[in-house]
Design a protein around this motif. Structure first.
Motif, mmCIF file in Angstrom:
data_model
loop_
_atom_site.group_PDB
_atom_site.id
_atom_site.type_symbol
_atom_site.label_atom_id
_atom_site.label_comp_id
_atom_site.label_asym_id
_atom_site.label_seq_id
_atom_site.Cartn_x
_atom_site.Cartn_y
_atom_site.Cartn_z
ATOM 1 N N ARG A 29 7.046 85.735 11.413
ATOM 2 C CA ARG A 29 8.127 86.182 12.279
ATOM 3 C C ARG A 29 8.899 87.281 11.577
ATOM 4 N N CYS A 30 9.085 88.385 12.262
ATOM 5 C CA CYS A 30 9.845 89.504 11.701
ATOM 6 C C CYS A 30 11.190 89.563 12.430
ATOM 7 N N GLU A 31 12.136 88.772 11.971
ATOM 8 C CA GLU A 31 13.422 88.664 12.659
ATOM 9 C C GLU A 31 14.196 89.981 12.651
ATOM 10 N N ALA A 32 13.921 90.838 11.686
ATOM 11 C CA ALA A 32 14.633 92.115 11.611
ATOM 12 C C ALA A 32 14.347 93.008 12.812
ATOM 13 N N LEU A 33 13.246 92.755 13.506
ATOM 14 C CA LEU A 33 12.902 93.545 14.690
ATOM 15 C C LEU A 33 13.617 93.063 15.954
ATOM 16 N N ASP A 34 14.099 91.841 15.942
ATOM 17 C CA ASP A 34 14.638 91.242 17.160
ATOM 18 C C ASP A 34 15.746 92.063 17.816
ATOM 19 N N PRO A 35 16.759 92.537 17.067
ATOM 20 C CA PRO A 35 17.839 93.279 17.731
ATOM 21 C C PRO A 35 17.364 94.551 18.423
ATOM 22 N N ASP A 36 16.389 95.231 17.845
ATOM 23 C CA ASP A 36 15.894 96.474 18.436
ATOM 24 C C ASP A 36 15.028 96.218 19.660
ATOM 25 N N LEU A 37 14.335 95.087 19.680
ATOM 26 C CA LEU A 37 13.346 94.848 20.729
ATOM 27 C C LEU A 37 13.789 93.832 21.772
ATOM 28 N N ALA A 40 11.590 87.891 20.296
ATOM 29 C CA ALA A 40 11.109 87.404 19.011
ATOM 30 C C ALA A 40 9.702 87.955 18.771
ATOM 31 N N VAL A 41 9.521 88.617 17.647
ATOM 32 C CA VAL A 41 8.246 89.260 17.351
ATOM 33 C C VAL A 41 7.644 88.678 16.086
ATOM 34 N N SER A 42 6.376 88.278 16.179
ATOM 35 C CA SER A 42 5.599 87.915 14.999
ATOM 36 C C SER A 42 4.538 88.965 14.774
ATOM 37 N N ILE A 43 4.277 89.249 13.516
ATOM 38 C CA ILE A 43 3.300 90.264 13.131
ATOM 39 C C ILE A 43 2.066 89.586 12.560
ATOM 40 N N LYS A 44 0.907 89.936 13.094
ATOM 41 C CA LYS A 44 -0.367 89.526 12.510
ATOM 42 C C LYS A 44 -0.852 90.724 11.711
ATOM 43 N N LEU A 45 -0.809 90.613 10.395
ATOM 44 C CA LEU A 45 -0.984 91.759 9.508
ATOM 45 C C LEU A 45 -2.434 91.902 9.078
ATOM 46 N N GLU A 46 -3.162 92.794 9.779
ATOM 47 C CA GLU A 46 -4.574 93.004 9.504
ATOM 48 C C GLU A 46 -4.823 94.166 8.535
ATOM 49 N N LEU A 162 -4.843 82.920 15.322
ATOM 50 C CA LEU A 162 -3.680 82.884 16.200
ATOM 51 C C LEU A 162 -3.613 81.566 16.965
ATOM 52 N N ALA A 163 -4.758 81.083 17.417
ATOM 53 C CA ALA A 163 -4.778 79.830 18.173
ATOM 54 C C ALA A 163 -4.333 78.657 17.319
ATOM 55 N N ASP A 164 -4.520 78.763 16.013
ATOM 56 C CA ASP A 164 -4.121 77.694 15.092
ATOM 57 C C ASP A 164 -2.689 77.850 14.594
ATOM 58 N N ALA A 165 -1.991 78.894 15.062
ATOM 59 C CA ALA A 165 -0.630 79.154 14.577
ATOM 60 C C ALA A 165 0.290 77.996 14.914
ATOM 61 N N ALA A 166 1.161 77.693 13.966
ATOM 62 C CA ALA A 166 2.070 76.558 14.143
ATOM 63 C C ALA A 166 3.117 76.833 15.226
ATOM 64 N N ALA A 167 3.673 78.052 15.238
ATOM 65 C CA ALA A 167 4.717 78.382 16.208
ATOM 66 C C ALA A 167 4.090 78.901 17.505
ATOM 67 N N PRO A 168 4.507 78.380 18.649
ATOM 68 C CA PRO A 168 3.946 78.857 19.922
ATOM 69 C C PRO A 168 4.448 80.256 20.259
ATOM 70 N N PHE A 169 3.622 81.009 20.958
ATOM 71 C CA PHE A 169 4.022 82.336 21.424
ATOM 72 C C PHE A 169 3.446 82.554 22.815
ATOM 73 N N GLY A 170 4.069 83.489 23.548
ATOM 74 C CA GLY A 170 3.700 83.643 24.944
ATOM 75 C C GLY A 170 2.799 84.799 25.257
ATOM 76 N N ALA A 171 2.707 85.770 24.336
ATOM 77 C CA ALA A 171 1.892 86.954 24.600
ATOM 78 C C ALA A 171 1.388 87.519 23.284
ATOM 79 N N HIS A 296 8.662 85.109 22.871
ATOM 80 C CA HIS A 296 8.070 85.226 21.534
ATOM 81 C C HIS A 296 6.700 85.868 21.707
ATOM 82 N N VAL A 297 6.510 87.042 21.100
ATOM 83 C CA VAL A 297 5.248 87.748 21.224
ATOM 84 C C VAL A 297 4.680 88.026 19.838
ATOM 85 N N VAL A 298 3.366 88.143 19.778
ATOM 86 C CA VAL A 298 2.660 88.539 18.557
ATOM 87 C C VAL A 298 2.090 89.929 18.772
#
Length: 320
Positions: A29-37, A40-46, A162-171, A296-298
Motif C-alpha cells: 500500500r502506498c498511502e502517500a498517493l492517497d491524497p493525490d488520487l 487507496a492504491v497498492s503497487i505491484k512492483l515488477e 495478487l489473488a493470494d494477497a492478504a488485503a482485498p482490492f476492487g480493481a 482500493h485499487v492495485v
C-alpha cells in the motif's frame, strides 16, 4: 473460468520454471498517493529484478523449453532484455530486433546481456516483420510477445500473487500494449478473484488494442505518438484480442499529460523511477477520480528501463 488460450494449471506450473528472482515481487500500500488520487492504491512492483520489468516471467518459461537452441524476437526493449537474460543462463543463442529509435538504455542493456542486436529504421511493427524473416531464414524459434502463450502465462503468475494477497482490492490497473500482462493477469483474476475489476490502460497516442477491444475486432493504426514506447503497437494480434475480450472489464485511453503526471507522482510519493508504461495506471486514476473514489485499487508497475536524461525532462526536475 474464461474461455481463452490460457490455462490456470499451466500458469501454476510456470512458477516452477521461472527463476525465483522474478517471483513474489513486492505488493504494498502506498498511502502517500492517497491524497493525490482520492483512493487507496497498492503497487505491484515488477521492476525489482535483473531486467527491471515483468517480461522475465514469460521468457523464463520459453527459455526453459529451448535450452541450447536459438531464438529471435522483436522488442521495444524490455522483452529483448528479458529473453537475453533468460537465454544467457540456459545457453540460448538470442537475436533481438529493435527500432534504432528505442531508448538507448534498453538497447545498451540488450548488448550487455550478450544478445545479437539488429536495428531497423522503423517502429516495433517493422521490427516484428524483420524478426519473422530472420526466424524463417535461419530456422529458429520466433518469440512473439503475447502471441506465444508462454509469455502470457508467465505474466499470469503475477495474477496468482495478487489473488493470494492478504488485503482485498476492487480493481487492478494493467498497462495495455500487445496484451501480455492484460490477458495473463486478467485470466487469473477472472478465475480466482472474479470480483476484481480488470481495467486495461493505453495511451491515447497508441490506441490500437483499446479500439480493437471496444469494437470487438482488430483495429490497426498507421502511426503511434506516445512517450510510452513499451505499449506503442499498431497491429493487434487477433488471437490475443480474443483472449482480452474474455477477461478485460474495461479498456481506457489516457493523455500524455496524465502519463507525465503519473511519472512525477510515482517519483515524489513512492520514490520510484519508472518508464511511462508503468505510470499508465496512475494516469487512469488521475483522469477519472470519481470512478475510483474511496476504492482500493492495485496498479502493476511493469517496467523501469529509462534513459536518465530523457526521464529528467519528463519529470521536470533533477533526480534526487
Amino acid at each position: 473460468m474464461p474461455e481463452t488460450r490460457l490455462d490456470i494449471a499451466r500458469i501454476r506450473a510456470a512458477r516452477r520454471l521461472i527463476h525465483p528472482v522474478f517471483l513474489d515481487t513486492p505488493l504494498f500500500r502506498c498511502e502517500a498517493l492517497d491524497p493525490d488520487l482520492g483512493c487507496a492504491v497498492s503497487i505491484k512492483l515488477e521492476t525489482a529484478n535483473p531486467v527491471r520489468s515483468f517480461k522475465g516471467r514469460g521468457t523464463e518459461v520459453i527459455a526453459s523449453l529451448l535450452a541450447g537452441q536459438a531464438a529471435v524476437c522483436a522488442s521495444a526493449g524490455n522483452l529483448g532484455q528479458a529473453l537475453a537474460w533468460s537465454g544467457r543462463g540456459r545457453g540460448l543463442d538470442v537475436t533481438v530486433v529493435a527500432s534504432r529509435f528505442a531508448p538507448a538504455a534498453k538497447l545498451d542493456r540488450i548488448r550487455a546481456l550478450d544478445a545479437t542486436l539488429e536495428l531497423v529504421d522503423g517502429d516495433f511493427d517493422m521490427a516484428r516483420e524483420r524478426a519473422a524473416d530472420i526466424a524463417a531464414r535461419d530456422g529458429i524459434r520466433l518469440v512473439e510477445d503475447s502471441l506465444d502463450i508462454e509469455t502470457c502465462e508467465g505474466a499470469g503468475t503475477i495474477g496468482l500473487e495478487l489473488a493470494d494477497a492478504a488485503a482485498p482490492f476492487g480493481a487492478v490497473l494493467i498497462a495495455l500494449g500487445g496484451g501480455t500482462p492484460a490477458t495473463g493477469v486478467g485470466h487469473v483474476m477472472k478465475a480466482l478473484a472474479p470480483g476484481v475489476e480488470v481495467i486495461c490502460v493505453q495511451p491515447l497516442g497508441a490506441p490500437a488494442m483499446t479500439l480493437s477491444w471496444r469494437k470487438r475486432r482488430v483495429v490497426t493504426t498507421d502511426t503511434t505518438d506516445t512517450i510510452a514506447d513499451g505499449v506503442a503497437g499498431r497491429r493487434p494480434i487477433p488471437a490475443v484480442l480474443d483472449d482480452l475480450l474474455q477477461v478485460a472489464d474495461d479498456a481506457v485511453l489516457v493523455q500524455e499529460a496524465s502519463i507525465l503526471a503519473g511519472l512525477r507522482l510515482l517519483l515524489e510519493r513512492a520514490g520510484l523511477v519508472v518508464e511511462p508504461s508503468a505510470a499508465l495506471g496512475i494516469a487512469a486514476i488521475l483522469e477519472d477520480r470519481d470512478r475510483f473514489a474511496d476504492r482500493h485499487v492495485v496498479t502493476i508497475v511493469c517496467g523501469s528501463n529509462v534513459d536518465i536524461d530523457t526521464y529528467r525532462r519528463w519529470v521536470g526536475s533533477p533526480l534526487p
